[in-house]
Scaffold this active site. Structure first.
Site, PDB file in Angstrom:
ATOM      1  N   GLU A 165      17.507  19.271  22.416  1.00 42.89           N
ATOM      2  CA  GLU A 165      16.490  18.824  23.380  1.00 42.89           C
ATOM      3  C   GLU A 165      17.069  18.238  24.672  1.00 42.89           C
ATOM      4  O   GLU A 165      16.692  17.145  25.091  1.00 42.89           O
ATOM      5  CB  GLU A 165      15.548  17.825  22.699  1.00 42.89           C
ATOM      6  CG  GLU A 165      14.855  18.404  21.475  1.00 42.89           C
ATOM      7  CD  GLU A 165      14.028  17.376  20.712  1.00 42.89           C
ATOM      8  OE1 GLU A 165      13.910  16.231  21.182  1.00 42.89           O
ATOM      9  OE2 GLU A 165      13.516  17.731  19.634  1.00 42.89           O
ATOM     10  N   GLU A 272      12.659  24.642  12.936  1.00 42.09           N
ATOM     11  CA  GLU A 272      11.809  23.519  12.533  1.00 42.09           C
ATOM     12  C   GLU A 272      10.345  23.942  12.532  1.00 42.09           C
ATOM     13  O   GLU A 272       9.521  23.385  13.249  1.00 42.09           O
ATOM     14  CB  GLU A 272      12.015  22.321  13.474  1.00 42.09           C
ATOM     15  CG  GLU A 272      13.466  21.895  13.618  1.00 42.09           C
ATOM     16  CD  GLU A 272      13.644  20.695  14.542  1.00 42.09           C
ATOM     17  OE1 GLU A 272      12.685  19.912  14.714  1.00 42.09           O
ATOM     18  OE2 GLU A 272      14.742  20.543  15.098  1.00 42.09           O
TER      19      GLU A 272
END
Length: 367
Positions: A165, A272
């Site tokens: 991220e 995920e």
């Protein structure tokens, strides 16, 4: 005494049975039992994984994991904060349990994650006087951390989410203004990959992020990875988190993102995956759950349809997708419970709270 019916009566009974099945065919429902696991249905496509904590590896959840999945990811215990809370302290026990379970059950093991702005201890960014640490010191601490963690699981972890991220969501900024970026600059990304590759040259190294199919963020991730490739950085793939919801996810965005990333010639892993039944609602964080927060039959149906679409697309990209990992085992526990709405239960996975396959499960395996 066994009763023998006349032949015409036997034929009539058989006809009525067939007629009933035609009118009321078996439904794909939680009443069915999965005789094969997700890993078996997708044997010719890609491994199917799940994120776990140590408690997931006990009792009925452990049995479900062994039956359904062939890959594990540590949900939290390999992240910087849990595994390296103080400069001279590493807490290996929980991560070791997951690595041991994977080894004993013949499961692949993904490492998550070596460098992230969240769940990262404050000491990393402070010097002895409590001031912001200098660039050189932070790079050294990053190198030491990656060296320790990757060395311990070398030969056990086949793939790492190296940087997590780092890209900003909006159009205004390219990189997230994290302490890593503020102190080091964009070079921290390349350095993290170089450190990991030096310790374990055989491990596959991924950049991992959410909102990866959003066109704005998708294009920025693509440009960043392309730059890293041009610089010779040892990056092997892109991790698509897949935290989506049933209301806004579109097949168009999913296909466009996979095609664009695939053009880089790297591996893609869905790292995920879950599918919230609620819309994106960052503004509701301060409010509690209300009567609208219910998993209705209509939402269940829509979730099943979306999961069906997702895996149809994944199968179309089987040449570049090398793993799909669900984020948590079942609706019994999800990181989306209470997030972003306090007191609210979510139902984002393929198994219900009793670990039974949901309608969405059957849509994923029925092909």
């Amino acid at each position: 005494m066994k009763i023998q019916y006349p032949f015409f009566q036997q034929v009539q009974v058989l006809f009525l049975g067939i007629h009933f099945l035609v009118l009321f065919p078996p439904l794909y429902s939680t009443a069915q039992t999965a005789t094969s696991g997700l890993k078996d249905y997708y044997r010719d496509y890609f491994p199917i994984g799940v994120s776990v904590g140590p408690r997931s590896l006990e009792g009925d959840q452990a049995a479900l994991i062994s039956a359904q999945f062939n890959s594990l990811t540590a949900e939290n215990v390999m992240k910087m904060g849990p595994i390296h809370p103080e400069e001279d302290t590493y807490l290996w026990e929980n991560a070791d349990k997951i690595a041991q379970f994977a080894s004993e059950n013949g499961l692949l093991l993904r490492g998550h994650t070596l460098c992230w702005h969240s769940q990262t201890p404050d000491w990393l960014f402070k010097d002895a006087e409590g001031q912001e640490v200098k660039k050189e010191m932070l790079l050294k601490r990053l190198e030491d951390h990656i060296t320790a963690v990757v060395s311990r699981y070398k030969g056990k972890v086949y793939a790492w989410d190296v940087v997590n991220e780092a890209i900003a969501d909006g159009e205004a900024d390219f990189y997230r203004a994290s302490p890593w970026y503020t102190i080091i600059g964009e070079a921290f990304i390349a350095k993290a990959f170089e450190f990991a590759h030096r310790i374990d040259p055989d491990a596959l190294l991924f950049y991992n992020d959410y909102n990866t199919i959003n066109p704005v963020k998708r294009d920025k991730i693509y440009e960043m990875v392309k730059r890293l490739q041009a610089e010779g950085v040892p990056i092997h793939g892109i991790g698509i988190q897949g935290h989506w919801n049933i209301h806004s996810l579109t097949e168009e965005n999913l296909r466009a993102a996979l095609a664009k990333y695939a053009s880089l010639g790297l591996k893609i892993q869905v790292t995920e995956l879950d599918l919230s039944i609620y819309k994106s609602e960052s503004g509701r964080r301060s409010k509690g759950a209300d009567e609208s927060d219910v998993f209705t039959p209509e939402l269940e149906k829509l979730q099943a349809e979306k999961y069906k679409m997702i895996f149809e697309v994944f199968r179309d990209f089987k040449d570049v997708i090398t793993s799909v990992t669900f984020w948590n085992v079942s609706d019994r526990h999800s990181w989306l419970d209470n997030f972003p709405v306090r007191g609210r239960k979510n139902y984002p996975l393929l198994f219900d709270k009793d670990l039974k396959p949901k309608k969405a499960y059957w849509e994923v395996v029925k092909f």
